[in-house]
Design a protein around this motif. Sequence first.
Motif, PDB file in Angstrom:
ATOM      1  N   GLU A  31       0.799  -1.470  -0.023  1.00  0.00           N
ATOM      2  CA  GLU A  31       0.009  -0.105   0.017  1.00  0.00           C
ATOM      3  C   GLU A  31       0.868   1.250   0.065  1.00  0.00           C
ATOM      4  O   GLU A  31       0.367   2.314  -0.560  1.00  0.00           O
ATOM      5  CB  GLU A  31      -0.891   0.056   1.112  1.00  0.00           C
ATOM      6  CG  GLU A  31      -2.001  -0.974   0.966  1.00  0.00           C
ATOM      7  CD  GLU A  31      -2.966  -0.542   0.048  1.00  0.00           C
ATOM      8  OE1 GLU A  31      -3.575   0.464  -0.129  1.00  0.00           O
ATOM      9  OE2 GLU A  31      -3.636  -1.505  -0.414  1.00  0.00           O
ATOM     10  N   TYR A  32       2.007   1.144   0.579  1.00  0.00           N
ATOM     11  CA  TYR A  32       3.012   2.279   0.805  1.00  0.00           C
ATOM     12  C   TYR A  32       3.450   2.849  -0.766  1.00  0.00           C
ATOM     13  O   TYR A  32       3.238   4.020  -0.754  1.00  0.00           O
ATOM     14  CB  TYR A  32       4.069   2.016   1.534  1.00  0.00           C
ATOM     15  CG  TYR A  32       4.865   3.110   2.355  1.00  0.00           C
ATOM     16  CD1 TYR A  32       4.509   3.650   3.373  1.00  0.00           C
ATOM     17  CD2 TYR A  32       6.065   3.369   1.660  1.00  0.00           C
ATOM     18  CE1 TYR A  32       5.241   4.784   3.796  1.00  0.00           C
ATOM     19  CE2 TYR A  32       6.897   4.464   1.914  1.00  0.00           C
ATOM     20  CZ  TYR A  32       6.501   5.026   3.327  1.00  0.00           C
ATOM     21  OH  TYR A  32       7.264   6.125   3.746  1.00  0.00           O
ATOM     22  N   ARG A  35       1.321   4.658  -2.968  1.00  0.00           N
ATOM     23  CA  ARG A  35       0.867   6.346  -2.144  1.00  0.00           C
ATOM     24  C   ARG A  35       2.031   7.112  -2.394  1.00  0.00           C
ATOM     25  O   ARG A  35       1.951   8.297  -2.887  1.00  0.00           O
ATOM     26  CB  ARG A  35       0.585   5.986  -0.916  1.00  0.00           C
ATOM     27  CG  ARG A  35      -0.794   5.649  -0.808  1.00  0.00           C
ATOM     28  CD  ARG A  35      -1.437   5.316   0.653  1.00  0.00           C
ATOM     29  NE  ARG A  35      -2.890   5.132   0.558  1.00  0.00           N
ATOM     30  CZ  ARG A  35      -3.347   4.194   0.158  1.00  0.00           C
ATOM     31  NH1 ARG A  35      -2.543   3.135  -0.803  1.00  0.00           N
ATOM     32  NH2 ARG A  35      -4.797   4.020   0.055  1.00  0.00           N
ATOM     33  N   LEU A  39       1.729  10.527  -4.669  1.00  0.00           N
ATOM     34  CA  LEU A  39       1.857  11.968  -3.889  1.00  0.00           C
ATOM     35  C   LEU A  39       2.532  13.029  -4.874  1.00  0.00           C
ATOM     36  O   LEU A  39       2.056  14.035  -4.781  1.00  0.00           O
ATOM     37  CB  LEU A  39       2.395  11.589  -2.639  1.00  0.00           C
ATOM     38  CG  LEU A  39       2.123  12.709  -1.695  1.00  0.00           C
ATOM     39  CD1 LEU A  39       0.706  12.998  -1.440  1.00  0.00           C
ATOM     40  CD2 LEU A  39       2.822  12.416  -0.173  1.00  0.00           C
ATOM     41  N   LEU A  55      -4.361  12.764   1.075  1.00  0.00           N
ATOM     42  CA  LEU A  55      -3.753  11.719   2.148  1.00  0.00           C
ATOM     43  C   LEU A  55      -4.171  11.837   3.511  1.00  0.00           C
ATOM     44  O   LEU A  55      -4.620  10.391   4.134  1.00  0.00           O
ATOM     45  CB  LEU A  55      -2.137  12.148   2.244  1.00  0.00           C
ATOM     46  CG  LEU A  55      -1.098  11.017   2.735  1.00  0.00           C
ATOM     47  CD1 LEU A  55      -1.485   9.676   1.839  1.00  0.00           C
ATOM     48  CD2 LEU A  55       0.228  11.408   2.771  1.00  0.00           C
ATOM     49  N   GLU A  58      -7.326   9.579   4.035  1.00  0.00           N
ATOM     50  CA  GLU A  58      -7.316   8.168   4.039  1.00  0.00           C
ATOM     51  C   GLU A  58      -6.367   7.740   5.249  1.00  0.00           C
ATOM     52  O   GLU A  58      -6.527   6.519   5.488  1.00  0.00           O
ATOM     53  CB  GLU A  58      -6.347   8.004   2.912  1.00  0.00           C
ATOM     54  CG  GLU A  58      -6.905   8.066   1.533  1.00  0.00           C
ATOM     55  CD  GLU A  58      -6.041   7.637   0.305  1.00  0.00           C
ATOM     56  OE1 GLU A  58      -4.751   7.702   0.411  1.00  0.00           O
ATOM     57  OE2 GLU A  58      -6.658   6.924  -0.610  1.00  0.00           O
ATOM     58  N   ALA A  65      -1.040   5.218   4.207  1.00  0.00           N
ATOM     59  CA  ALA A  65      -1.368   6.606   4.341  1.00  0.00           C
ATOM     60  C   ALA A  65      -0.870   7.370   5.626  1.00  0.00           C
ATOM     61  O   ALA A  65      -0.112   8.515   5.564  1.00  0.00           O
ATOM     62  CB  ALA A  65      -2.676   6.929   4.090  1.00  0.00           C
TER      63      ALA A  65
END
Length: 136
Positions: A31-32, A35, A39, A55, A58, A65
């Motif tokens: 997930e990181y 993002r 971003l 951000l 979330e 996030a």
Amino acid sequence: MTAQTREQQRALDVYARVRTARDKGKALCAEYKPRVNGLGAAVLRDGLAAALAFLEREVKSNAAAQHLLEDLTWCLERARLPGLSEPSLKRLGLPGAVRALGLNEYMLATRESLRLLVWFRRAAQATFPLEEREHA
């Protein structure tokens, strides 16, 4: 002993933060990384305040996030930018502190964030395991 450049310090700080995310497991990494990749584009497209607001929205439902926002806050605090001091970051959080900045401080924070996000992207690509390795 020679002093480090600001770019070297950014790289060291970011790699340390990304390694801590990696050590928290594959689920967070999965997930990181998207993002981090998204971003920087969001900052360029929508501006720093809007990207951080997205951000921030979330954070309650997504650990990645939350982790990315904490990592970016930590790195920006170490950059010692005007208007983003430790007390204002603690009181308002990064998104709130950015929204409270004046124009000149906002532009500096945006530039520094973009520089950091380049390093976050590089660190995530270099540190997180490749998907191909997981399937092999």
